[in-house]
Design an enzyme around this catalytic site. Structure first.
Site, mmCIF file in Angstrom:
data_model
loop_
_atom_site.group_PDB
_atom_site.id
_atom_site.type_symbol
_atom_site.label_atom_id
_atom_site.label_comp_id
_atom_site.label_asym_id
_atom_site.label_seq_id
_atom_site.Cartn_x
_atom_site.Cartn_y
_atom_site.Cartn_z
ATOM 1 C CD GLU A 62 -2.950 -1.067 0.118
ATOM 2 O OE1 GLU A 62 -3.166 0.058 -0.400
ATOM 3 O OE2 GLU A 62 -3.523 -2.094 -0.245
ATOM 4 C CB CYS B 17 -1.284 7.260 1.347
ATOM 5 S SG CYS B 17 -2.757 6.363 1.871
#
Length: 453
Positions: free
Chosen positions: A207, A241
């Site tokens: 991720e 993110c």
């Protein structure tokens, strides 16, 4: 490290973790743990990042409760064997797929959402029947220490164990032979994890991140666009993110949009964000100095104030930015928002295509044709139409990247699937045997030709 992995492997081989009742019990224990230590988590998040109670609840702790509740509700169905159809050539057989746990899993968590991004994948790993070694980030030491204290006091270390430490500890863990690795962090470190996993051909999820574009078209509802972008960008001081990394705004609406955006930022963080007790700080001096160098005073139209003493950078908007500017070279991961202008959506699509595939993309507009054009023309992990960030809190939507922004996905059933291997099984009948597959006669050869053509 090796002893810990062997201890967990031995526990896994007892088959306890594969039992539905065991998995449900452990998830409920995890939920009770979060309730018991809730105030301690608020304190740790405040100490490490200056997160307010509201932001900690909505972006960290609340998401975990949603994820656990969703998993508890659906786990039984997820665990069921899935029957598959049988072709004519396989008459007499039954085929099905069963989801089985990988075994001993390693989860390496980041610092930006230090509790949520540590525990969320643990939920999936437990649901799928694995044991877990969890490595929290050393850059948020209070959260790391608390996570270890909570889990040490709650779980058998042979089932779930926290290992604290710096990057050298992570490297030592990666040298062990885990059955699955789940990593959340930067693309550069993700490449190292990928390389280490390849040594043992260990399956993994990465991720990562990237420069997530936001497009504000002339068809956008500008007040909502400004409000939702301000929230999505500057939540956690931009250390997210999937935060909007930069904005492409249509020339015709740019002036009005920027005025609305500045107004919404002021509503959220007051006239002087650096004096706002609830405004999140930058995680450490290294990241603070990196971000500070990206601010070009001549291009700042809003914000730009910094305070090194408590590592704060005010929400900052930079206009007249080009792709040659330092702020556009890498993912920003902070409260700096560059503005680029466009005339035609095709120009935006053409430019974004030349960059690495982002983790998220946000489009603001009400024109269905243009919306479809953006969605079908650009590759990205996930995103929103007329919103930011909100997609990652929906357990029905898999969350993950593509290319440089990540490999694999999780949340909800996607978490269960990520930590499960789909094992295919064919069960043959003993009532009869079809001779056509065996060589030996012209008749069987003739029948085989008809069946397989």
């Amino acid at each position: 490290m090796e002893k810990l992995v062997q201890q967990q492997k031995a526990y896994f081989f007892t088959n306890k973790t594969k039992n539905y009742a065991f998995r449900i019990k452990q998830l409920n224990i995890l939920k009770e743990m979060l309730l018991k230590y809730e105030n301690d988590m608020y304190d740790a998040l405040k100490a490490d990042l200056n997160k307010s109670k509201h932001e900690s609840l909505t972006t960290e702790i609340g998401i975990l409760h949603t994820e656990i509740n969703f998993t508890l509700k659906h786990l039984k169905k997820w665990m069921e064997h899935k029957k598959v159809e049988t072709p004519f050539t396989h008459k007499g057989t039954k085929g099905y797929v069963r989801s089985e746990p990988y075994g001993v899993t390693l989860i390496i968590a980041p610092w930006n959402y230090p509790i949520q991004l540590a525990i969320a994948p643990v939920i999936g790993a437990i649901a799928a029947g694995n044991t877990v070694v969890l490595k929290p980030s050393e850059l948020t030491p209070n959260c790391s220490k608390l996570i270890k204290e909570m889990i040490d006091a709650t779980f058998d270390p042979a089932f779930l164990k926290v290992v604290e430490g710096d990057k050298h500890i992570s490297q030592s863990l990666l040298q062990q032979r885990f059955d699955y690795i789940f990593f959340t962090g930067s693309t550069n470190v993700g490449k190292i994890v990928m390389e280490q996993a390849s040594r043992h051909v260990t399956p993994f999820t990465l991720e990562l991140g990237g420069k997530s574009p936001t497009i504000v078209s002339k068809y956008a509802h500008l007040p909502y666009a400004a409000k939702r972008i301000a929230w999505g960008k500057f939540t956690n001081a931009g250390q997210t993110c999937v935060a909007p990394d930069y904005i492409y705004v249509q020339k015709k609406v740019k002036k009005k949009f920027l005025l609305l955006l500045q107004k919404e930022i002021t509503k959220l963080y007051k006239k002087d964000p650096l004096k706002n007790d609830d405004y999140v700080r930058i995680v450490n001096e290294s990241h603070f100095h990196r971000l500070r160098t990206l601010i070009e005073p001549k291009k700042v139209i809003f914000g730009g104030q910094v305070h090194q003493g408590d590592l704060r950078i005010a929400p900052t908007i930079m206009d007249n930015v080009t792709w040659d500017d330092p702020v556009m070279k890498d993912e920003i991961f902070g409260p700096i928002l560059p503005i680029l202008t466009y005339d035609h959506i095709d120009d935006v699509i053409e430019k974004v295509r030349t960059e690495e595939k982002p983790l998220a993309l946000y489009y603001f507009g009400t024109d269905k044709k243009e919306e479809e054009k953006v969605l079908s023309s650009l590759s990205f992990g996930g995103g929103c139409i007329n919103d930011t960030l909100y997609h990652l809190a929906n357990p029905h939507l898999p969350f993950g990247g593509v290319g440089q922004s990540g490999i694999g996905a999780y949340h909800g059933k996607a978490s269960f699937d990520t930590f499960s291997h789909e094992k295919s099984v064919l069960k043959q009948t003993n009532v009869f045997d079809i001779p056509v597959r065996y060589p030996g006669s012209k008749l069987t050869e003739s029948i085989a030709k008809k069946l397989f053509r």
